[in-house]
Design a protein around this motif. Structure first.
Motif, PDB file in Angstrom:
ATOM      1  N   THR A 130      -0.315   0.413 -12.607  1.00  0.00           N
ATOM      2  CA  THR A 130       0.380  -0.596 -11.804  1.00  0.00           C
ATOM      3  C   THR A 130      -0.538  -1.753 -11.467  1.00  0.00           C
ATOM      4  O   THR A 130      -0.168  -2.926 -11.616  1.00  0.00           O
ATOM      5  N   LEU A 131      -1.758  -1.446 -11.021  1.00  0.00           N
ATOM      6  CA  LEU A 131      -2.698  -2.507 -10.667  1.00  0.00           C
ATOM      7  C   LEU A 131      -3.140  -3.292 -11.893  1.00  0.00           C
ATOM      8  O   LEU A 131      -3.260  -4.523 -11.842  1.00  0.00           O
TER       9      LEU A 131
ATOM     10  N   LEU B  58       2.490   6.669  -5.805  1.00  0.00           N
ATOM     11  CA  LEU B  58       2.330   6.886  -7.232  1.00  0.00           C
ATOM     12  C   LEU B  58       1.192   7.860  -7.520  1.00  0.00           C
ATOM     13  O   LEU B  58       0.291   8.051  -6.699  1.00  0.00           O
TER      14      LEU B  58
ATOM     15  N   ARG C  32       0.840  -1.200   0.000  1.00  0.00           N
ATOM     16  CA  ARG C  32       0.000   0.000   0.000  1.00  0.00           C
ATOM     17  C   ARG C  32       0.880   1.258   0.000  1.00  0.00           C
ATOM     18  O   ARG C  32       0.578   2.235  -0.688  1.00  0.00           O
TER      19      ARG C  32
ATOM     20  N   GLU D 244      -0.596   6.351 -12.434  1.00  0.00           N
ATOM     21  CA  GLU D 244       0.393   5.288 -12.215  1.00  0.00           C
ATOM     22  C   GLU D 244      -0.173   4.168 -11.354  1.00  0.00           C
ATOM     23  O   GLU D 244       0.128   2.992 -11.574  1.00  0.00           O
ATOM     24  N   GLN D 245      -1.009   4.523 -10.372  1.00  0.00           N
ATOM     25  CA  GLN D 245      -1.657   3.499  -9.549  1.00  0.00           C
ATOM     26  C   GLN D 245      -2.511   2.587 -10.416  1.00  0.00           C
ATOM     27  O   GLN D 245      -2.462   1.354 -10.293  1.00  0.00           O
ATOM     28  N   GLU D 246      -3.293   3.195 -11.289  1.00  0.00           N
ATOM     29  CA  GLU D 246      -4.169   2.424 -12.167  1.00  0.00           C
ATOM     30  C   GLU D 246      -3.362   1.507 -13.074  1.00  0.00           C
ATOM     31  O   GLU D 246      -3.684   0.315 -13.214  1.00  0.00           O
TER      32      GLU D 246
ATOM     33  N   LEU E 271       2.130   1.841  -3.496  1.00  0.00           N
ATOM     34  CA  LEU E 271       1.073   2.246  -4.414  1.00  0.00           C
ATOM     35  C   LEU E 271       0.683   3.700  -4.191  1.00  0.00           C
ATOM     36  O   LEU E 271       0.472   4.461  -5.150  1.00  0.00           O
ATOM     37  N   LEU E 272       0.598   4.113  -2.920  1.00  0.00           N
ATOM     38  CA  LEU E 272       0.159   5.476  -2.610  1.00  0.00           C
ATOM     39  C   LEU E 272       1.207   6.523  -2.947  1.00  0.00           C
ATOM     40  O   LEU E 272       0.898   7.724  -2.985  1.00  0.00           O
TER      41      LEU E 272
END
Length: 317
Positions: A48-49, A40, A34, A44-46, A37-38
């Motif tokens: 990456t997931l 980014l 987490r 970038e989060q989207e 991810l946070l």
């Protein structure tokens, strides 16, 4: 319960299940913390997931390949298969994989591989803190959605198994289970543990809440400070737990051995001691560090010694 083989049943030996990964590098999954991810940007989060979900779904299919190749018909998926699927962003991205997920679930069914889940330790339905229960249900809902997207039945065949959680709160646990959404409750099962809920206590909860019990013989001997799996209570609870399953032939149990001593809670590399009562267990998850090597050793050393295979209906689903 009568363990005699009925004429309308097919005889077979217990199925030994692989838990999440292999000792080799053939079955592995990716993850992201987490914190990472946070750090980014939203875009970038989207990305990456989406990339992680793509890769882990491909790896789940490779796990099915591995199980099919090694004739393993029970596979416990990792609960971290799709990280953050219980958040809005993860939920939205996971929906993009609906077709691929259904194809994977159909493939598991076609291969005759039963898929189950064991959500993480943060699921505590018996907590005295409402926010913990709320978060636990949120996690379970996300896992149930994954099973739905895979096209798996809303039944304990596609089981989600958890521990009882906070001790001394059986009535609260029962009430929370009764109020769960159908997608969760229809798949939920409870397991006895070493300290908080004994096998007898979790059996009573399962009977009252009308959910299946997953019996873990090693947790039982640790909790009761027993010196052998041949204590009569092992067989007695195994049979009592079977009655909590809507289809007795779906009953699933766990086995592990202590690492340094019989009552050591840490798992050993291999399974060298099996309860004799487990010859009547249709589905057994093998919780050993060497994973597929432990399964192969049991197939070589234990399964051939069984004089009474388990009787199972031909139609299991």
């Amino acid at each position: 319960m009568n363990l005699a083989v009925r004429q309308d049943n097919l005889e077979r030996l217990p199925e030994l299940g692989l838990v999440c990964i292999t000792a080799s590098d053939q079955v592995r999954y990716r993850t992201v913390t987490r914190k990472r991810l946070l750090q980014l940007s939203p875009e970038e989060q989207e990305n990456t997931l989406r990339k992680l979900y793509t890769e882990n779904l491909a790896r789940l299919n490779r796990a099915l390949d591995f199980c099919a190749e090694h004739q393993i018909r029970l596979y416990r998926m990792t609960s971290a298969l799709f990280p953050f699927a219980d958040d809005a962003l993860g939920e939205t991205i996971l929906a993009e994989f609906s077709d691929e997920l259904r194809s994977t679930g159909d493939r598991a069914t076609a291969l005759g591989i039963r898929l189950v889940l064991h959500p993480d330790q943060f699921v505590v339905l018996s907590s005295d803190r409402p926010e913990v229960i709320e978060n636990s249900i949120k996690i379970l809902a996300a896992q149930a959605r994954i099973l739905d997207l895979l096209g798996l039945p809303r039944s304990p065949w596609a089981m989600m198994e958890i521990h009882g959680g906070k001790s001394g709160r059986a009535e609260r646990l029962i009430q929370v289970i009764r109020d769960l959404p159908e997608a969760i409750r229809s798949r939920l099962a409870l397991e006895n543990d070493e300290y908080a809920y004994s096998a007898t206590e979790i059996l009573a909860v399962c009977q009252a809440a009308e959910v299946p019990m997953v019996f873990d013989a090693h947790h039982h001997v640790i909790h009761e400070q027993l010196l052998s799996y041949e204590d009569p209570s092992v067989s007695e609870i195994l049979l009592a737990a079977r009655d909590t399953w809507p289809v007795p032939e779906w009953q699933l149990v766990h086995i592990s051995n202590g690492s340094d001593s019989f009552n050591d809670q840490r798992h050993s590399d291999l399974i060298t001691v099996m309860p004799s009562a487990y010859r009547h267990a249709p589905w057994i998850e093998i919780e050993a560090k060497l994973k597929e090597q432990a399964i192969e050793k049991l197939r070589t050393d234990w399964l051939p010694t069984l004089s009474t295979p388990y009787a199972v209906n031909a139609a299991q689903q």
